[in-house]
Design a protein around this motif. Structure first.
Motif, PDB file in Angstrom:
ATOM      1  N   ARG A  56       0.810  -1.223   0.000  1.00 60.68           N
ATOM      2  CA  ARG A  56       0.000   0.000   0.000  1.00 60.68           C
ATOM      3  C   ARG A  56       0.844   1.274   0.000  1.00 60.68           C
ATOM      4  N   ILE A  57       2.155   1.125  -0.098  1.00 60.85           N
ATOM      5  CA  ILE A  57       3.055   2.277  -0.120  1.00 60.85           C
ATOM      6  C   ILE A  57       3.595   2.462  -1.533  1.00 60.85           C
ATOM      7  N   ILE A  58       3.407   3.672  -2.056  1.00 61.47           N
ATOM      8  CA  ILE A  58       3.886   4.016  -3.401  1.00 61.47           C
ATOM      9  C   ILE A  58       4.722   5.290  -3.300  1.00 61.47           C
ATOM     10  N   ASN A  59       5.298   5.721  -4.413  1.00 63.20           N
ATOM     11  CA  ASN A  59       6.110   6.930  -4.350  1.00 63.20           C
ATOM     12  C   ASN A  59       5.256   8.194  -4.464  1.00 63.20           C
ATOM     13  N   SER A  60       5.896   9.333  -4.311  1.00 62.19           N
ATOM     14  CA  SER A  60       5.168  10.615  -4.289  1.00 62.19           C
ATOM     15  C   SER A  60       4.543  10.975  -5.630  1.00 62.19           C
ATOM     16  N   LYS A  61       4.975  10.313  -6.699  1.00 68.34           N
ATOM     17  CA  LYS A  61       4.381  10.540  -8.019  1.00 68.34           C
ATOM     18  C   LYS A  61       3.174   9.637  -8.247  1.00 68.34           C
ATOM     19  N   GLY A  62       2.847   8.828  -7.252  1.00 66.67           N
ATOM     20  CA  GLY A  62       1.699   7.935  -7.363  1.00 66.67           C
ATOM     21  C   GLY A  62       1.991   6.653  -8.112  1.00 66.67           C
ATOM     22  N   LYS A  63       3.270   6.239  -8.100  1.00 65.01           N
ATOM     23  CA  LYS A  63       3.654   5.044  -8.849  1.00 65.01           C
ATOM     24  C   LYS A  63       4.304   3.994  -7.951  1.00 65.01           C
ATOM     25  N   ILE A  64       4.201   2.771  -8.412  1.00 65.23           N
ATOM     26  CA  ILE A  64       4.965   1.690  -7.800  1.00 65.23           C
ATOM     27  C   ILE A  64       6.422   1.976  -8.123  1.00 65.23           C
ATOM     28  N   SER A  65       7.267   1.982  -7.097  1.00 64.02           N
ATOM     29  CA  SER A  65       8.658   2.348  -7.345  1.00 64.02           C
ATOM     30  C   SER A  65       9.636   1.199  -7.146  1.00 64.02           C
ATOM     31  N   LYS A  69      11.257  -6.382 -11.027  1.00 64.17           N
ATOM     32  CA  LYS A  69      10.017  -6.606 -11.789  1.00 64.17           C
ATOM     33  C   LYS A  69       9.081  -7.604 -11.127  1.00 64.17           C
ATOM     34  N   ARG A  70       9.640  -8.634 -10.522  1.00 64.55           N
ATOM     35  CA  ARG A  70       8.814  -9.651  -9.875  1.00 64.55           C
ATOM     36  C   ARG A  70       8.049  -9.052  -8.691  1.00 64.55           C
ATOM     37  N   TYR A  71       8.747  -8.290  -7.839  1.00 67.10           N
ATOM     38  CA  TYR A  71       8.081  -7.695  -6.677  1.00 67.10           C
ATOM     39  C   TYR A  71       7.146  -6.563  -7.078  1.00 67.10           C
ATOM     40  N   ALA A  72       7.493  -5.829  -8.115  1.00 74.41           N
ATOM     41  CA  ALA A  72       6.596  -4.782  -8.619  1.00 74.41           C
ATOM     42  C   ALA A  72       5.294  -5.417  -9.114  1.00 74.41           C
ATOM     43  N   GLU A  88      -1.061   0.621 -16.496  1.00 73.62           N
ATOM     44  CA  GLU A  88       0.046  -0.140 -17.080  1.00 73.62           C
ATOM     45  C   GLU A  88       1.415   0.365 -16.649  1.00 73.62           C
ATOM     46  N   ASP A  89       1.539   1.683 -16.456  1.00 74.93           N
ATOM     47  CA  ASP A  89       2.839   2.244 -16.067  1.00 74.93           C
ATOM     48  C   ASP A  89       3.096   2.141 -14.561  1.00 74.93           C
ATOM     49  N   GLY A  90       2.209   1.475 -13.841  1.00 72.38           N
ATOM     50  CA  GLY A  90       2.380   1.294 -12.403  1.00 72.38           C
ATOM     51  C   GLY A  90       1.852   2.445 -11.574  1.00 72.38           C
ATOM     52  N   SER A  91       1.107   3.347 -12.191  1.00 70.77           N
ATOM     53  CA  SER A  91       0.592   4.490 -11.446  1.00 70.77           C
ATOM     54  C   SER A  91      -0.800   4.217 -10.881  1.00 70.77           C
ATOM     55  N   VAL A  92      -1.082   4.957  -9.806  1.00 69.24           N
ATOM     56  CA  VAL A  92      -2.348   4.865  -9.093  1.00 69.24           C
ATOM     57  C   VAL A  92      -2.903   6.281  -8.977  1.00 69.24           C
ATOM     58  N   ASN A  93      -4.193   6.444  -9.116  1.00 62.48           N
ATOM     59  CA  ASN A  93      -4.818   7.752  -8.957  1.00 62.48           C
ATOM     60  C   ASN A  93      -4.888   8.078  -7.460  1.00 62.48           C
ATOM     61  N   ILE A  94      -3.977   8.938  -7.017  1.00 66.37           N
ATOM     62  CA  ILE A  94      -3.884   9.268  -5.604  1.00 66.37           C
ATOM     63  C   ILE A  94      -5.135   9.987  -5.105  1.00 66.37           C
ATOM     64  N   SER A  95      -5.753  10.787  -5.960  1.00 66.56           N
ATOM     65  CA  SER A  95      -6.959  11.495  -5.504  1.00 66.56           C
ATOM     66  C   SER A  95      -8.107  10.527  -5.238  1.00 66.56           C
ATOM     67  N   THR A  96      -8.090   9.366  -5.864  1.00 63.73           N
ATOM     68  CA  THR A  96      -9.122   8.362  -5.638  1.00 63.73           C
ATOM     69  C   THR A  96      -8.737   7.389  -4.520  1.00 63.73           C
TER      70      THR A  96
END
Length: 99
Positions: A56-65, A69-72, A88-96
């Motif tokens: 549940r922890i992502i980076n400040s840009k809202g992406k899996i960091s 590749k396996r753990y991502a 697809e790029d590993g990003s999550v909508n932080i506002s949602t």
């Protein structure tokens, strides 16, 4: 264990199902505005022992960091299983899905 580490553990354990936070958010809430890298180290060394919802922890840009590749892919699938939309790029909508 330092007070900061204890606070980080409490904060991470308290992230609700289907929500995410950034490393920096966790650090700020734990009392160290510049402690994002410490949060990374705490997650790396203590996730298994304390059964932390590390995914549940992502980076400040809202992406899996995670660079491994396996753990991502595992993080992505765990988030999706909780109803979090991960692009697809590993990003999550932080506002949602953010806290």
């Amino acid at each position: 264990m330092t007070l900061f580490t204890e606070e980080v553990l409490v904060i991470i354990k308290g992230i609700p199902y289907g929500r995410v936070m950034s490393y920096g958010q966790v650090a700020r809430l734990a009392g160290n505005t510049r402690g994002a890298r410490q949060v990374v180290r705490i997650l790396h060394s203590m996730s298994e022992k304390y059964k932390l919802p590390w995914h549940r922890i992502i980076n400040s840009k809202g992406k899996i960091s995670i660079t491994d590749k396996r753990y991502a892919a595992i993080q992505r699938e765990l988030l999706i299983s909780e109803g979090v939309e991960v692009f697809e790029d590993g990003s999550v909508n932080i506002s949602t899905y953010g806290m």
